[in-house]
Scaffold this motif. Structure first.
Motif, PDB file in Angstrom:
ATOM      1  N   GLY A 152       0.788  -1.223   0.000  1.00 53.48           N
ATOM      2  CA  GLY A 152       0.000   0.000   0.000  1.00 53.48           C
ATOM      3  C   GLY A 152       0.819   1.272   0.000  1.00 53.48           C
TER       4      GLY A 152
ATOM      5  N   SER B 113       3.627   3.944  -1.487  1.00 51.18           N
ATOM      6  CA  SER B 113       3.797   4.377  -2.879  1.00 51.18           C
ATOM      7  C   SER B 113       4.843   3.542  -3.620  1.00 51.18           C
ATOM      8  CB  SER B 113       4.124   5.872  -2.960  1.00 51.18           C
ATOM      9  OG  SER B 113       5.309   6.192  -2.269  1.00 51.18           O
TER      10      SER B 113
ATOM     11  N   ASP C 151       5.437   0.396  -3.160  1.00 51.41           N
ATOM     12  CA  ASP C 151       4.758  -0.878  -3.414  1.00 51.41           C
ATOM     13  C   ASP C 151       3.776  -0.735  -4.576  1.00 51.41           C
ATOM     14  OD1 ASP C 151       3.721  -3.653  -2.508  1.00 51.41           O
ATOM     15  OD2 ASP C 151       1.927  -2.412  -2.445  1.00 51.41           O
ATOM     16  N   THR C 152       2.995   0.328  -4.570  1.00 50.06           N
ATOM     17  CA  THR C 152       2.022   0.549  -5.644  1.00 50.06           C
ATOM     18  C   THR C 152       2.727   0.731  -6.981  1.00 50.06           C
ATOM     19  OG1 THR C 152       0.556   1.620  -4.039  1.00 50.06           O
ATOM     20  CG2 THR C 152       0.071   1.969  -6.368  1.00 50.06           C
TER      21      THR C 152
ATOM     22  N   ARG D 240       4.112  -2.647  -8.241  1.00 47.99           N
ATOM     23  CA  ARG D 240       3.073  -3.526  -8.797  1.00 47.99           C
ATOM     24  C   ARG D 240       2.577  -3.013 -10.150  1.00 47.99           C
ATOM     25  NH1 ARG D 240       1.849  -7.219  -4.857  1.00 47.99           N
ATOM     26  NH2 ARG D 240       2.692  -6.643  -2.819  1.00 47.99           N
ATOM     27  N   ALA D 241       2.665  -1.694 -10.357  1.00 47.46           N
ATOM     28  CA  ALA D 241       2.248  -1.136 -11.646  1.00 47.46           C
ATOM     29  C   ALA D 241       3.188  -1.571 -12.764  1.00 47.46           C
ATOM     30  CB  ALA D 241       2.205   0.387 -11.566  1.00 47.46           C
TER      31      ALA D 241
ATOM     32  N   GLN E 116      -1.139   5.805 -14.322  1.00 42.74           N
ATOM     33  CA  GLN E 116      -1.072   5.234 -12.975  1.00 42.74           C
ATOM     34  C   GLN E 116      -0.074   5.998 -12.113  1.00 42.74           C
ATOM     35  OE1 GLN E 116      -1.011   0.822 -12.562  1.00 42.74           O
ATOM     36  NE2 GLN E 116      -1.216   0.799 -14.791  1.00 42.74           N
TER      37      GLN E 116
ATOM     38  N   LEU F 237      -0.345   8.754  -8.603  1.00 39.85           N
ATOM     39  CA  LEU F 237       0.490   8.713  -7.399  1.00 39.85           C
ATOM     40  C   LEU F 237       1.348   9.969  -7.270  1.00 39.85           C
ATOM     41  CD1 LEU F 237       1.749   5.022  -7.735  1.00 39.85           C
ATOM     42  CD2 LEU F 237       0.027   5.869  -6.118  1.00 39.85           C
TER      43      LEU F 237
END
Length: 330
Positions: free
Chosen positions: A46, A48, A50-51, A54-55, A291, A295
């Motif tokens: 969760g 930034s 990590d997000t 995963r993107a 994406q 962020l």
């Protein structure tokens, strides 16, 4: 068989065996990847990083033809997962996506206990994205600009406080840089994370904070906090309309958060080159850029050398400030 013939035969066999081993090694590298790849993120799910990981993991997997599995190894401000990745086998099956903290400021803060050397134990692949921090105050505050904030601090030395996510963090060092440049004195109040900092700002428990925009801007949009400035030298496309600290009377004021991809040092150069090229293509994709914009990150693909130069230059800049503060987390 005489002695000389035997020696020639031994040398010939040795050369053949060496050539065979080299061929096998080259074949193994050419076949990479042959199994799933782990991408270490030294921060919790969760976050930034990590997000962002995963993107890019899904398109990276599609290009490489093997699953790229994100694995979170958080703790110690990212140092634990970064240390883990630095000690992994340099075979192309361990990647590290981390922020600038473990690569730039950690060596100055943990001179005895860090356990890895960013420039010796890790090899750069590419910068992934950059994002400025945001100087935020409560919406109900009478402070409307950076000048107002500095004037208030000068009128009551030591009376204003600010929230951080701990000593040595970007939220702390950014404000320490402002204290030095503006010749003001503020009180630092550390919190477990940025969600707690923004709530403290909203409630006026602290009067300001340098925040990551992913946490700050939803509250700014909701009318609960006010953004005074961003910490990039140039205006940001993902944070339109917010002036820079440099334009508010502090030229050279820069405190950028960035994410980048690394592998353990010693990873074959052809693997590094392929990863660099693949990441560069991924960061040009419209869906990935959207994406990242959500962020508040700007895609920033780079060469491995450019990333190395960035680390060297930023390390020197922040180490000078950390040493002046006498700050150590060992």
């Amino acid at each position: 068989m005489n002695v000389f013939a035997g020696r020639r035969l031994s040398r010939t066999l040795a050369l053949l065996m060496g050539a065979g081993a080299l061929a096998l090694s080259m074949s193994a590298q050419a076949a990479w990847p042959e199994k799933p790849i782990q991408m270490i993120v030294p921060f919790p799910p969760g976050s930034s990083p990590d997000t962002l990981a995963r993107a890019i993991a899904e398109p990276l997997s599609a290009d490489l033809g093997q699953p790229v599995v994100v694995e979170n190894k958080s703790g110690a401000g990212g140092n634990i997962g970064t240390r883990y990745a630095s000690r992994a086998k340099p075979d192309g099956y361990t990647l590290l996506l981390t922020i600038n903290g473990p690569m730039v400021t950690a060596p100055a803060l943990y001179k005895k206990t860090l356990g890895y050397d960013p420039l010796k134990d890790l090899a750069p692949i590419s910068l992934v994205g950059t994002s400025p921090n945001v100087l935020v105050v409560p919406e109900k505050s009478r402070v409307k600009s950076v000048k107002d904030f500095v004037d208030a601090a000068k009128s009551s030395p030591g009376a204003l406080n600010y929230g951080t996510v701990g000593p040595g963090s970007s939220s702390h060092l950014g404000m320490a840089m402002l204290e030095h440049q503006a010749d003001i004195k503020l009180e630092q109040i550390p919190y477990p994370g940025f969600p707690q900092v923004i709530m403290a700002i909203i409630n006026n428990d602290v009067q300001a904070g340098f925040m990551v925009p992913g946490i700050a801007m939803p509250q700014v949009a909701a009318g609960k906090a006010r953004a005074l400035a961003i910490t990039s030298l140039e205006p940001s496309d993902v944070l339109p309309g917010i002036p820079t600290m440099a334009s508010q009377g502090y030229p050279g004021f820069e405190s950028i958060s960035w994410d980048a991809l690394f592998v353990p040092a010693g990873t074959p150069e052809d693997i590094v080159a392929r990863l660099n090229a693949t990441v560069g293509k991924i960061l040009q994709r419209d869906d990935i850029r959207k994406q990242m914009a959500a962020l508040y990150f700007t895609p920033a693909p780079s060469s491995p050398q450019a990333l190395t130069d960035l680390i060297i230059n930023e390390t020197a800049r922040w180490e000078e400030l950390i040493d002046r503060l006498g700050l150590s987390l060992d």
